[in-house]
Design an enzyme around this catalytic site. Sequence first.
Site, short mmCIF file in Angstrom:
data_model
loop_
_atom_site.label_atom_id
_atom_site.label_comp_id
_atom_site.label_asym_id
_atom_site.label_seq_id
_atom_site.Cartn_x
_atom_site.Cartn_y
_atom_site.Cartn_z
N TYR A 1 -7.13 18.15 20.73
CA TYR A 1 -7.37 17.07 21.70
C TYR A 1 -6.64 15.81 21.24
O TYR A 1 -6.46 15.58 20.05
CB TYR A 1 -8.89 16.81 21.78
CG TYR A 1 -9.28 15.78 22.82
CD1 TYR A 1 -9.17 16.08 24.18
CD2 TYR A 1 -9.72 14.53 22.45
CE1 TYR A 1 -9.51 15.14 25.12
CE2 TYR A 1 -10.07 13.58 23.39
CZ TYR A 1 -9.97 13.89 24.74
OH TYR A 1 -10.31 12.96 25.67
N GLU B 1 0.82 -1.23 0.00
CA GLU B 1 0.00 0.00 0.00
C GLU B 1 0.84 1.27 0.00
O GLU B 1 0.36 2.34 0.36
CB GLU B 1 -0.95 0.01 1.21
CG GLU B 1 -1.94 -1.12 1.24
CD GLU B 1 -2.97 -1.10 0.11
OE1 GLU B 1 -2.78 -0.36 -0.87
OE2 GLU B 1 -3.94 -1.85 0.22
N TYR C 1 -20.33 12.80 19.44
CA TYR C 1 -19.56 14.04 19.19
C TYR C 1 -18.09 13.76 18.87
O TYR C 1 -17.41 14.56 18.22
CB TYR C 1 -19.69 15.01 20.37
CG TYR C 1 -18.87 14.64 21.58
CD1 TYR C 1 -17.54 15.05 21.67
CD2 TYR C 1 -19.40 13.87 22.61
CE1 TYR C 1 -16.77 14.70 22.76
CE2 TYR C 1 -18.64 13.52 23.70
CZ TYR C 1 -17.32 13.93 23.77
OH TYR C 1 -16.55 13.57 24.84
N HIS D 1 -12.50 -3.13 2.43
CA HIS D 1 -11.07 -3.19 2.69
C HIS D 1 -10.72 -2.89 4.16
O HIS D 1 -10.39 -3.80 4.89
CB HIS D 1 -10.37 -2.22 1.72
CG HIS D 1 -8.88 -2.29 1.74
ND1 HIS D 1 -8.10 -1.89 0.68
CD2 HIS D 1 -8.01 -2.67 2.69
CE1 HIS D 1 -6.83 -2.06 0.98
NE2 HIS D 1 -6.75 -2.53 2.20
N HIS E 1 -7.09 -3.24 9.04
CA HIS E 1 -8.42 -3.79 8.74
C HIS E 1 -9.13 -4.09 10.06
O HIS E 1 -9.46 -5.24 10.34
CB HIS E 1 -8.30 -5.08 7.91
CG HIS E 1 -7.51 -4.94 6.64
ND1 HIS E 1 -7.16 -6.02 5.84
CD2 HIS E 1 -6.99 -3.84 6.01
CE1 HIS E 1 -6.47 -5.60 4.79
NE2 HIS E 1 -6.34 -4.29 4.88
N HIS F 1 -2.67 2.29 8.50
CA HIS F 1 -3.71 1.56 7.78
C HIS F 1 -3.86 0.18 8.41
O HIS F 1 -2.87 -0.48 8.73
CB HIS F 1 -3.33 1.40 6.31
CG HIS F 1 -4.18 0.39 5.59
ND1 HIS F 1 -5.55 0.56 5.44
CD2 HIS F 1 -3.89 -0.79 5.00
CE1 HIS F 1 -6.04 -0.48 4.78
NE2 HIS F 1 -5.06 -1.32 4.50
P1 13P Z 1 1.23 -5.17 3.40
O1 13P Z 1 1.65 -5.25 1.97
O2 13P Z 1 1.67 -3.94 4.11
O3 13P Z 1 1.65 -6.44 4.15
O4 13P Z 1 -0.37 -5.06 3.46
C1 13P Z 1 -1.24 -5.94 2.88
C2 13P Z 1 -2.63 -5.44 2.93
O5 13P Z 1 -3.53 -6.13 3.31
C3 13P Z 1 -2.88 -4.05 2.54
O6 13P Z 1 -4.18 -3.66 2.53
#
Ligand code: 13P
Length: 216
Positions: A211, A76, A116, A158, A97, A95
Amino acid sequence: MSATSERKKRQSIIDACRSMNVLGINQGTSGNISLRHDTGLLITPTSVPYETMQPEQIVFMGLDGSFDAAQRPSSEWRFHLDILKARPEVNAVVHAHPPYSTILAIMGLEIPPIHYMIAVAGGDTIRCAPYATFGTQELSEHAVRALEDRMACLLEHHGMIAVGPSLSKAMWLAVEVEALARQYHGCLQIGTPRLLPKAEIKNVLGKIAGYGPAGK
Ligand code: 13P
């Protein structure tokens, strides 16, 4: 910048990755983190379990997307790079999931102003960026757009992105977003939640600026 402070930054990324596991916001190796550094960024390597990740595996990438061919940055890297390029005030991108954020993202739902605390993400909604294949420029463009005037977004089918002026703030926001997603998911089990008016979120935005945790 000294080698020691670069090493500290690399270790802080690994520490944040490990804390994503402790906090329950990461699934396997699917999370990735970047931190602005020097004339580019430091980013987690692709598909390396956090328990074994070493500082030298963190990849330095130039703002032109260049990196040492012997290394393998997160799949990513495009959205990490594009967010840091588009947003000078942002220094860290997280990032993952997380379960509840991802449930809403699968359903293509944005998070509305149910609480809020939504204001900590910069507005009255946390948008859900349209789906595009992981690792693509298309996904990166959707993410940058969904983050306009915001510090977090969901990615359809995702997961979630949280950004911040520091890694500790981006991590803190990732936890807050997952809490909001969990609250919204819970509300939807009961019925249709009432929403806070835009004017009240505007009021909260004024009060809540700054904050969250200080620090790097
Ligand atoms: P990486 O390539 O950082 O291991 O991430 C895989 C993934 O699921 C990205 O959404």
